[in-house]
Design a protein around this motif. Structure first.
Motif, PDB file in Angstrom:
ATOM      1  N   HIS A 228     -27.386  17.545 -14.324  1.00 53.40           N
ATOM      2  CA  HIS A 228     -28.426  16.509 -14.281  1.00 53.40           C
ATOM      3  C   HIS A 228     -28.987  16.380 -12.869  1.00 53.40           C
ATOM      4  O   HIS A 228     -28.291  15.954 -11.955  1.00 53.40           O
ATOM      5  CB  HIS A 228     -27.849  15.166 -14.753  1.00 53.40           C
ATOM      6  N   ASN A 229     -30.255  16.775 -12.680  1.00 53.88           N
ATOM      7  CA  ASN A 229     -30.926  16.740 -11.372  1.00 53.88           C
ATOM      8  C   ASN A 229     -30.034  17.269 -10.251  1.00 53.88           C
ATOM      9  O   ASN A 229     -29.764  16.562  -9.272  1.00 53.88           O
ATOM     10  CB  ASN A 229     -31.402  15.325 -11.029  1.00 53.88           C
ATOM     11  N   PRO A 230     -29.579  18.511 -10.376  1.00 55.92           N
ATOM     12  CA  PRO A 230     -28.683  19.051  -9.349  1.00 55.92           C
ATOM     13  C   PRO A 230     -29.430  19.317  -8.049  1.00 55.92           C
ATOM     14  O   PRO A 230     -30.646  19.516  -8.036  1.00 55.92           O
ATOM     15  CB  PRO A 230     -28.220  20.382  -9.973  1.00 55.92           C
ATOM     16  N   SER A 231     -28.679  19.343  -6.974  1.00 55.55           N
ATOM     17  CA  SER A 231     -29.271  19.735  -5.697  1.00 55.55           C
ATOM     18  C   SER A 231     -29.341  21.261  -5.661  1.00 55.55           C
ATOM     19  O   SER A 231     -28.642  21.946  -6.412  1.00 55.55           O
ATOM     20  CB  SER A 231     -28.430  19.229  -4.523  1.00 55.55           C
ATOM     21  N   MET A 232     -30.183  21.772  -4.769  1.00 59.21           N
ATOM     22  CA  MET A 232     -30.276  23.220  -4.614  1.00 59.21           C
ATOM     23  C   MET A 232     -28.917  23.787  -4.240  1.00 59.21           C
ATOM     24  O   MET A 232     -28.506  24.827  -4.745  1.00 59.21           O
ATOM     25  CB  MET A 232     -31.332  23.584  -3.571  1.00 59.21           C
ATOM     26  N   GLN A 233     -28.204  23.083  -3.354  1.00 61.00           N
ATOM     27  CA  GLN A 233     -26.892  23.543  -2.901  1.00 61.00           C
ATOM     28  C   GLN A 233     -25.886  23.601  -4.049  1.00 61.00           C
ATOM     29  O   GLN A 233     -25.107  24.540  -4.157  1.00 61.00           O
ATOM     30  CB  GLN A 233     -26.373  22.631  -1.778  1.00 61.00           C
ATOM     31  N   GLN A 234     -25.926  22.608  -4.949  1.00 60.68           N
ATOM     32  CA  GLN A 234     -25.002  22.596  -6.088  1.00 60.68           C
ATOM     33  C   GLN A 234     -25.194  23.828  -6.967  1.00 60.68           C
ATOM     34  O   GLN A 234     -24.223  24.462  -7.373  1.00 60.68           O
ATOM     35  CB  GLN A 234     -25.227  21.340  -6.948  1.00 60.68           C
TER      36      GLN A 234
ATOM     37  N   MET B  34     -44.000  29.724 -11.366  1.00 63.09           N
ATOM     38  CA  MET B  34     -44.176  29.942 -12.809  1.00 63.09           C
ATOM     39  C   MET B  34     -44.284  28.619 -13.569  1.00 63.09           C
ATOM     40  O   MET B  34     -44.416  28.608 -14.786  1.00 63.09           O
ATOM     41  CB  MET B  34     -43.001  30.759 -13.361  1.00 63.09           C
ATOM     42  N   ASN B  35     -44.213  27.494 -12.839  1.00 64.48           N
ATOM     43  CA  ASN B  35     -44.273  26.153 -13.414  1.00 64.48           C
ATOM     44  C   ASN B  35     -43.116  25.877 -14.378  1.00 64.48           C
ATOM     45  O   ASN B  35     -43.281  25.211 -15.389  1.00 64.48           O
ATOM     46  CB  ASN B  35     -45.620  25.893 -14.109  1.00 64.48           C
ATOM     47  N   LEU B  36     -41.919  26.405 -14.033  1.00 61.90           N
ATOM     48  CA  LEU B  36     -40.754  26.178 -14.864  1.00 61.90           C
ATOM     49  C   LEU B  36     -39.774  25.191 -14.228  1.00 61.90           C
ATOM     50  O   LEU B  36     -38.968  24.579 -14.924  1.00 61.90           O
ATOM     51  CB  LEU B  36     -40.029  27.508 -15.138  1.00 61.90           C
ATOM     52  N   VAL B  37     -39.865  25.041 -12.901  1.00 59.74           N
ATOM     53  CA  VAL B  37     -38.939  24.181 -12.154  1.00 59.74           C
ATOM     54  C   VAL B  37     -39.724  23.331 -11.163  1.00 59.74           C
ATOM     55  O   VAL B  37     -40.724  23.791 -10.616  1.00 59.74           O
ATOM     56  CB  VAL B  37     -37.890  25.043 -11.398  1.00 59.74           C
ATOM     57  N   THR B  38     -39.256  22.110 -10.952  1.00 59.66           N
ATOM     58  CA  THR B  38     -39.802  21.270  -9.876  1.00 59.66           C
ATOM     59  C   THR B  38     -38.689  21.001  -8.876  1.00 59.66           C
ATOM     60  O   THR B  38     -37.510  20.928  -9.234  1.00 59.66           O
ATOM     61  CB  THR B  38     -40.354  19.921 -10.398  1.00 59.66           C
ATOM     62  N   LYS B  39     -39.089  20.861  -7.625  1.00 58.51           N
ATOM     63  CA  LYS B  39     -38.159  20.592  -6.526  1.00 58.51           C
ATOM     64  C   LYS B  39     -38.646  19.327  -5.838  1.00 58.51           C
ATOM     65  O   LYS B  39     -39.804  19.237  -5.451  1.00 58.51           O
ATOM     66  CB  LYS B  39     -38.165  21.789  -5.564  1.00 58.51           C
ATOM     67  N   MET B  40     -37.760  18.349  -5.730  1.00 57.84           N
ATOM     68  CA  MET B  40     -38.131  17.082  -5.106  1.00 57.84           C
ATOM     69  C   MET B  40     -37.097  16.682  -4.069  1.00 57.84           C
ATOM     70  O   MET B  40     -35.906  16.910  -4.265  1.00 57.84           O
ATOM     71  CB  MET B  40     -38.236  15.982  -6.164  1.00 57.84           C
ATOM     72  N   ALA B  41     -37.568  16.071  -2.997  1.00 59.14           N
ATOM     73  CA  ALA B  41     -36.654  15.542  -1.984  1.00 59.14           C
ATOM     74  C   ALA B  41     -35.904  14.357  -2.581  1.00 59.14           C
ATOM     75  O   ALA B  41     -36.487  13.512  -3.264  1.00 59.14           O
ATOM     76  CB  ALA B  41     -37.430  15.118  -0.746  1.00 59.14           C
ATOM     77  N   ASP B  42     -34.616  14.307  -2.325  1.00 61.19           N
ATOM     78  CA  ASP B  42     -33.792  13.208  -2.793  1.00 61.19           C
ATOM     79  C   ASP B  42     -34.211  11.952  -2.024  1.00 61.19           C
ATOM     80  O   ASP B  42     -34.261  11.966  -0.794  1.00 61.19           O
ATOM     81  CB  ASP B  42     -32.317  13.530  -2.531  1.00 61.19           C
TER      82      ASP B  42
ATOM     83  N   PHE C  93     -32.690  18.555  -1.633  1.00 64.73           N
ATOM     84  CA  PHE C  93     -33.713  18.727  -2.661  1.00 64.73           C
ATOM     85  C   PHE C  93     -33.043  18.870  -4.015  1.00 64.73           C
ATOM     86  O   PHE C  93     -32.082  19.626  -4.168  1.00 64.73           O
ATOM     87  CB  PHE C  93     -34.566  19.969  -2.369  1.00 64.73           C
ATOM     88  N   THR C  94     -33.549  18.106  -4.988  1.00 64.93           N
ATOM     89  CA  THR C  94     -33.024  18.192  -6.341  1.00 64.93           C
ATOM     90  C   THR C  94     -33.976  19.031  -7.192  1.00 64.93           C
ATOM     91  O   THR C  94     -35.176  19.121  -6.912  1.00 64.93           O
ATOM     92  CB  THR C  94     -32.841  16.803  -6.975  1.00 64.93           C
ATOM     93  N   LEU C  95     -33.422  19.625  -8.219  1.00 65.02           N
ATOM     94  CA  LEU C  95     -34.175  20.507  -9.097  1.00 65.02           C
ATOM     95  C   LEU C  95     -34.181  19.948 -10.508  1.00 65.02           C
ATOM     96  O   LEU C  95     -33.207  19.342 -10.951  1.00 65.02           O
ATOM     97  CB  LEU C  95     -33.528  21.896  -9.115  1.00 65.02           C
ATOM     98  N   SER C  96     -35.284  20.171 -11.193  1.00 63.33           N
ATOM     99  CA  SER C  96     -35.358  19.811 -12.612  1.00 63.33           C
ATOM    100  C   SER C  96     -36.302  20.788 -13.299  1.00 63.33           C
ATOM    101  O   SER C  96     -37.134  21.431 -12.656  1.00 63.33           O
ATOM    102  CB  SER C  96     -35.831  18.365 -12.799  1.00 63.33           C
ATOM    103  N   LEU C  97     -36.143  20.887 -14.599  1.00 63.33           N
ATOM    104  CA  LEU C  97     -37.014  21.757 -15.375  1.00 63.33           C
ATOM    105  C   LEU C  97     -38.281  21.006 -15.745  1.00 63.33           C
ATOM    106  O   LEU C  97     -38.231  19.819 -16.057  1.00 63.33           O
ATOM    107  CB  LEU C  97     -36.313  22.227 -16.649  1.00 63.33           C
TER     108      LEU C  97
END
Length: 149
Positions: A45-51, A73-81, A88-92
């Motif tokens: 769930h909203n993992p960090s890039m490092q995780q 490819m518009n498959l992932v978003t990266k947002m600052a925590d 940075f957290t990642l989500s689909l």
């Protein structure tokens, strides 16, 4: 009986793990690495890039390039925590979720077909053996770092 390495080489080849692209979904060619990334981002769930990098046992530089390709490819978003701007957290994205679900369905269908050629006992034996192998690999100091689940 064939030697252990040969058995694993054959299984890897048949499972498609040596292919450059594992899946072509909705007009997108998805590499095996990208498929693993989508799976892990979806699973956590909203993992960090490092995780995710640690889970997959990859260095952050290679990982960052792969994430950038998925963002393009518009498959992932990266947002600052919001609590720590260095993380940075990642989500689909919606499209990323659709692609991840389609890949998951393709893999489950493939495994279901493979298991259809086995008895229930053989299937359970294979799954238990893979579980034992994964546990042993997690204890090995010579192979990959243990993967956190």
């Amino acid at each position: 009986m064939e030697n252990a390495r040969e058995l694993f080489q054959i299984m890897t080849r048949r499972f498609g793990l040596l292919n450059k692209n594992c899946c072509s979904v909705g007009g997108c060619d998805i590499s095996l690495v990208q498929s693993h990334l989508l799976y892990e981002i979806d699973r956590q769930h909203n993992p960090s890039m490092q995780q995710i990098a640690e889970t997959l046992g990859t260095d952050i530089t290679t990982f960052s390039r792969q994430i950038q390709s998925l963002i393009k490819m518009n498959l992932v978003t990266k947002m600052a925590d919001p609590t720590d701007r260095r993380v940075f957290t990642l989500s689909l994205t919606t499209e990323g979720m659709m692609i991840a679900n389609l890949i998951d369905q393709q893999m489950n269908d493939y495994l279901e077909e493979i298991f259809s050629y086995m008895t229930e006992f053989e299937k359970e034996s294979v799954l238990r053996s893979v579980e034992i192998m994964n546990e042993a690999m997690g204890k090995s100091s010579r192979c990959c770092a243990p993967i956190k689940s």
